[in-house]
Design an enzyme around this catalytic site. Structure first.
Site: not given
Ligand code: SF4
Length: 346
Positions: A113, A117, A120, A158-159, A190, A212, A214, A289, A332
């Site tokens: 991705c 973020c 992530c 991924g987005e 999402s 998202s 957050h 997590n 997640c």
């Molecule tokens: S949270 Fe979603 S958009 Fe952000 S880096 Fe992770 S996979 Fe990509």
């Protein structure tokens, strides 16, 4: 040798076109489509109402490849995570989450991705490539072959809205009344906040949207999610309202990861209440997590409860989502296709 065309990811109108371009008829496409998406045929020999000669010719040009399952991990809570490898060697993860009332699958849309973020695991891997619609459908078919599936969430790696063409082709197949026949209310896409034309296009499918969020303000959100510098909270809320009207969906969901000492104070709850007060939305609170080398920690249970109660007391609809599959890093933000990640937690 010429590469075979993977058929899994063509909606019926597209399949007919590709068939005609390759010397087959539209009628052949009409016969083959339900074999792929209703009977989940693994090979052309199963397609008994297609003539033997046509099946032989189909084998030369097309494939029904679902990728290879490299590992399949099972959590003690019943969640399963599969690592699928595609023909170019790239790998993605997809997750099955059984519940009392529903079986949900979490589908990936990209290898890696680009959004970066900070919390992530996928984000640390960088962007490799978009998945094709066949690779997206391969994940659905992989699970449907084993379990009845009631819900699909595009919340894997991924987005999704940055791979909108293949996402939309897959949605057309999944919503097809004659085959998969998913209700639009059972599919959730999402996004971290890609709010340009893609969101407007997505609204035509009428599927559910999860944003998202957050963070309760731009300062925190920009520190966690670089995309916020382009699409800040105000822009996201505006676009989300528009999505709700255009798509005629019920409430939008905002995902809010609870990160210890980052976005989980009483002041942060107050800020969140202020920005979402007049917004008919549901807030999904997810206690973070952590994963190896993660710089964040999850909010303590009692603090998460009081954050949630605070929102509810002020009229927001908020739930603390149960974390699933965290013993196999399926929860997640934990997905990553690196092999070192494919072990169970002790
Ligand atoms: S949270 Fe979603 S958009 Fe952000 S880096 Fe992770 S996979 Fe990509």
């Amino acid at each position: 040798m010429q590469q075979k065309i993977n058929m899994l990811g063509f909606k019926i109108s597209h399949l007919k076109k590709v068939f005609v371009e390759n010397g087959f008829s539209e009628l052949d496409a009409k016969k083959v489509f339900p074999w792929i998406h209703k009977k989940l045929a693994k090979n052309f020999d199963e397609m008994s109402d297609v003539s033997l000669a046509t099946r032989e010719k189909l084998k030369e040009k097309f494939s029904l490849s679902r990728g290879k399952c490299v590992t399949l991990l099972s959590s003690k809570d019943g969640t399963k995570k599969a690592l699928l490898e595609f023909s170019d060697g790239n790998r993605i993860e997809t997750v099955f989450i059984p519940d009392e009332k529903r079986n949900t699958i979490c589908v990936s849309s990209q290898v890696g991705c680009a959004m970066g973020c900070k919390f992530c695991h996928t984000g640390t891997q960088g962007f490799v490539r978009n998945l094709t619609s066949s690779e997206i459908m391969a994940q659905v078919i992989f699970w449907k072959d084993q379990f009845p599936i009631s819900n699909i969430v595009f919340m894997g790696m991924g987005e999704p809205l940055l791979n909108s063409e293949n996402l939309f082709e897959s949605l057309s197949i999944l919503l097809d009344k004659k085959t998969h026949n998913f209700s639009r209310n059972k599919i959730t896409v999402s996004t971290c906040g890609i709010i340009e034309d893609q969101l407007h296009e997505l609204a035509k499918f009428g599927v559910k949207l999860a944003v998202s969020l957050h963070a309760p303000n731009d300062e925190i959100r920009s520190s966690l999610m670089p995309i916020n510098r382009k699409y800040n909270i105000e822009k996201i809320l505006e676009a989300t309202k528009k999505y709700r009207d255009e798509s005629n969906t019920e409430k939008i969901t905002f995902e809010y990861l609870l990160l210890n000492n980052v976005n989980d104070s009483a002041e942060n709850a107050k800020q969140l209440i202020k920005i979402l007060r007049n917004f008919p939305a549901k807030v999904n609170l997810i206690v973070y997590n952590d994963w190896p080398d993660s710089i964040f920690k999850g909010t303590r249970r009692e603090d998460a409860n009081s954050f949630s109660m605070n929102l509810i007391k002020h009229g927001l609809r908020a739930v603390i989502r149960k974390s699933r599959g965290d013993d196999i890093f399926a929860a997640c933000g934990q997905l990553k296709s690196a092999e070192k990640n494919q072990q169970k937690r002790d």
